[in-house]
Scaffold this active site. Structure first.
Site, PDB file in Angstrom:
ATOM      1  N   TYR A  50       5.759  -3.549 -12.608  1.00 47.43           N
ATOM      2  CA  TYR A  50       6.420  -2.398 -11.985  1.00 47.43           C
ATOM      3  C   TYR A  50       5.659  -2.065 -10.712  1.00 47.43           C
ATOM      4  O   TYR A  50       4.465  -1.755 -10.760  1.00 47.43           O
ATOM      5  CB  TYR A  50       6.430  -1.186 -12.929  1.00 47.43           C
ATOM      6  CG  TYR A  50       7.145  -0.005 -12.313  1.00 47.43           C
ATOM      7  CD1 TYR A  50       8.535   0.061 -12.294  1.00 47.43           C
ATOM      8  CD2 TYR A  50       6.440   1.025 -11.691  1.00 47.43           C
ATOM      9  CE1 TYR A  50       9.207   1.116 -11.692  1.00 47.43           C
ATOM     10  CE2 TYR A  50       7.103   2.094 -11.087  1.00 47.43           C
ATOM     11  CZ  TYR A  50       8.485   2.126 -11.091  1.00 47.43           C
ATOM     12  OH  TYR A  50       9.135   3.177 -10.484  1.00 47.43           O
ATOM     13  N   ASP A  61      -1.539  -4.701  -7.181  1.00 51.95           N
ATOM     14  CA  ASP A  61      -1.012  -3.343  -7.264  1.00 51.95           C
ATOM     15  C   ASP A  61      -1.950  -2.580  -8.189  1.00 51.95           C
ATOM     16  O   ASP A  61      -1.871  -2.687  -9.410  1.00 51.95           O
ATOM     17  CB  ASP A  61       0.418  -3.393  -7.812  1.00 51.95           C
ATOM     18  CG  ASP A  61       1.017  -2.003  -8.004  1.00 51.95           C
ATOM     19  OD1 ASP A  61       0.258  -1.010  -7.973  1.00 51.95           O
ATOM     20  OD2 ASP A  61       2.241  -1.919  -8.204  1.00 51.95           O
ATOM     21  N   LYS A  70      -0.978   7.446  -6.910  1.00 58.31           N
ATOM     22  CA  LYS A  70      -1.336   8.317  -8.032  1.00 58.31           C
ATOM     23  C   LYS A  70      -2.541   9.221  -7.741  1.00 58.31           C
ATOM     24  O   LYS A  70      -2.563   9.910  -6.748  1.00 58.31           O
ATOM     25  CB  LYS A  70      -1.596   7.458  -9.275  1.00 58.31           C
ATOM     26  CG  LYS A  70      -0.459   6.486  -9.613  1.00 58.31           C
ATOM     27  CD  LYS A  70       0.643   7.131 -10.381  1.00 58.31           C
ATOM     28  CE  LYS A  70       1.611   6.100 -10.937  1.00 58.31           C
ATOM     29  NZ  LYS A  70       2.846   6.688 -11.418  1.00 58.31           N
TER      30      LYS A  70
HETATM   31  N1  PMP Z   1       2.968   0.565  -8.915  1.00 55.48           N
HETATM   32  C1  PMP Z   1       2.618   0.877 -10.156  1.00 55.48           C
HETATM   33  C2  PMP Z   1       1.745  -0.070 -10.913  1.00 55.48           C
HETATM   34  C3  PMP Z   1       3.032   2.073 -10.735  1.00 55.48           C
HETATM   35  O1  PMP Z   1       2.705   2.361 -11.988  1.00 55.48           O
HETATM   36  C4  PMP Z   1       3.826   2.962  -9.966  1.00 55.48           C
HETATM   37  C5  PMP Z   1       4.311   4.295 -10.523  1.00 55.48           C
HETATM   38  N2  PMP Z   1       4.374   4.429 -11.869  1.00 55.48           N
HETATM   39  C6  PMP Z   1       4.179   2.588  -8.680  1.00 55.48           C
HETATM   40  C7  PMP Z   1       3.721   1.401  -8.183  1.00 55.48           C
HETATM   41  C8  PMP Z   1       5.033   3.486  -7.829  1.00 55.48           C
HETATM   42  O2  PMP Z   1       4.331   4.603  -7.438  1.00 55.48           O
HETATM   43  P1  PMP Z   1       5.136   5.929  -7.023  1.00 55.48           P
HETATM   44  O3  PMP Z   1       5.749   6.459  -8.281  1.00 55.48           O
HETATM   45  O4  PMP Z   1       4.098   6.815  -6.421  1.00 55.48           O
HETATM   46  O5  PMP Z   1       6.173   5.517  -6.029  1.00 55.48           O
END
Ligand code: PMP
Length: 449
Positions: free
Chosen positions: A161, A242, A269
């Protein structure tokens, strides 16, 4: 408290009924919201049946819902809420920014100071740029990789994700950005290598979370990460970590903890102190494409990229609160909790696996810890809903999908209380859990990570 039911569906129906009966005000607010938001929702992950509750306030690690129930938040804003709901250092930093005036339409004194703190913490970062979300950070990182390599194909992993427009769960999403994406199973370096070699001439990036976060807190095996590093070098693709979630798992993120250094890293985050935040960065030669002094500079706009509230809160977060020592201790506490939860299940002979690392973990009702998205999907899903609802009734809020992210405000007493609540659940529901998981197909591979 729900009575023991022989059949999982009956138990779930009863738990849902109890949930709904005790939350009339949340139901009313949800129904009113459906008039202006599709399904009453503007953030998909928060939806769950029978209707999601509304939180009206939060303090420390606790939130209060519209019907007056208080929960300990064990999900901590899906890792962004590392500092709880009212941390004094974060509040003071936001107030400092407010006092200096917001929306200055110019560079401000916070941004380069914050950038230096972020850059100095994560080993792969030579230069960094800010965005407003982790989603945007990943979009920009992949764009940077295609610009740097002149190629188009992205190798990702099932269950990964990387934001609402880069979702690799279930093979993809209709709203994903139109990159040429190829997907390999997580933790399967041979499959990734075969795919990468097939597309070697066009491979721009290999992107992954060094532990699947939303995909079930499934850590990458170290040799898997090492082989992906070698594969990127061999094919000329950029390795993108990521670390939007995982950067909190060690002072310098999982890149520091594993020693596998990517070319580009994305963050989000908690790093912005709980304000809207994202960042991407890495090798100076790649990031230099965004240098506006260059005649061929690649644009990266964003009205709020340097917004003072996030910049100031982020400085406090890294400098005053989540120092390297605090990060290490917090994750050790998380490791201990995860082990204790696994012991609670094992000592009862119950097929529950709590996977994860440090302050992030997830529940899987399966005979062995899943190593990839397919194994996680093969675990029993209705039991997760029952766990979620039963824990809510006891005052513990985890993610509906079974995830836990400990905030710094979850201390010894809360960890012990949560452990006891999970033990109660296991004792009450033991026959159901045994029956439901015995019926489920066994994961293909049974070894732990
Ligand atoms: N990458 C990862 C691994 C995430 O867990 C998330 C959000 N849960 C995101 C990207 C996206 O971040 P945002 O919700 O701030 O757009």
């Amino acid at each position: 408290m729900p009575a023991r039911n022989a059949v999982l569906e009956d138990a779930l129906a009863e738990a849902r009924e109890t949930y709904a009966r005790r939350r009339p005000e949340s139901r009313r607010l949800h129904e009113a919201a459906t008039e202006v938001l599709p399904g009453g929702n503007t953030r998909s992950v928060l939806f769950h049946g029978p209707f999601p509750f509304t939180a009206v306030s939060g303090e420390g690690c606790r939130i209060r819902d519209a019907d007056g129930h208080v929960y300990v938040s064990m999900i901590g804003e899906y890792t962004a809420g590392l500092f709880g709901h009212s941390h004094p250092a974060i509040r003071a930093a936001v107030l400092r920014a407010l006092e200096a005036g917001v929306n200055l339409t110019a560079h401000n004194p916070f941004e380069a100071r914050f950038a230096r703190l972020v850059r100095d913490r994560f080993p792969s970062l030579e230069l960094v740029r800010f965005t407003n979300s982790g989603t945007e950070a990943n979009l920009l990182a992949l764009a940077a990789a295609t610009v740097a390599t002149g190629r188009r194909t992205i190798l990702g992993f099932h269950g990964g994700y990387h934001g609402g427009l880069l979702t690799f769960a279930g093979g993809g999403s209709p709203v994903n950005v139109p990159h040429r994406v190829i997907l390999a199973p997580y933790n399967d370096a041979d499959a990734a290598a075969a795919l990468a070699r097939d597309h070697a001439g066009d491979l721009a990036a290999i992107i992954l979370e060094p532990m699947l976060g939303g995909g079930g807190c499934i850590p990458a095996a170290l040799p898997f990460l090492q082989r992906l590093r070698a594969l990127a070098d061999e094919t000329g693709a950029l390795l993108v970590f990521d670390e939007v979630m995982t950067s909190r798992l060690a002072p310098g993120g999982l890149q520091e903890a594993t020693g596998v250094i990517p070319d580009l890293t994305t963050l989000g985050k908690y790093v912005g102190g709980g304000m809207s935040f994202g960042a991407f960065g890495g090798r100076a030669a790649v990031m230099a494409a965004f240098d506006p002094r260059r005649p061929d500079a690649v644009p990266h706009a964003g009205t709020f990229n340097n917004n003072t509230l996030t910049m100031s809160a982020g400085i406090a977060a890294l400098e005053e609160v989540y120092t390297p020592g605090v990060a290490t201790a917090h994750n050790e506490a998380g490791d201990a909790l995860r082990r204790a939860l696994n012991d609670a299940a094992a000592s009862r002979g119950l097929p529950l696996q709590v996977t994860g690392r440090g302050s992030m973990m997830a529940f899987h009702f399966a005979p062995a810890p899943p190593r990839d998205a397919a194994e996680a999907a093969a675990a029993n899903q209705p039991l997760k809903e029952l766990l979620f609802l039963d824990l809510l009734e006891r005052g513990w809020y985890i993610a509906r999908r079974g995830m836990v992210a400990l905030s710094l405000l979850v201390e010894d007493a809360e960890r012990a209380g949560f452990h006891a609540a999970v033990e109660e659940f296991l004792d009450l529901r033991a026959p159901l859990i045994r029956d439901a998981v015995a019926d489920a197909p066994l994961p293909a591979a049974a070894a732990g990570v």
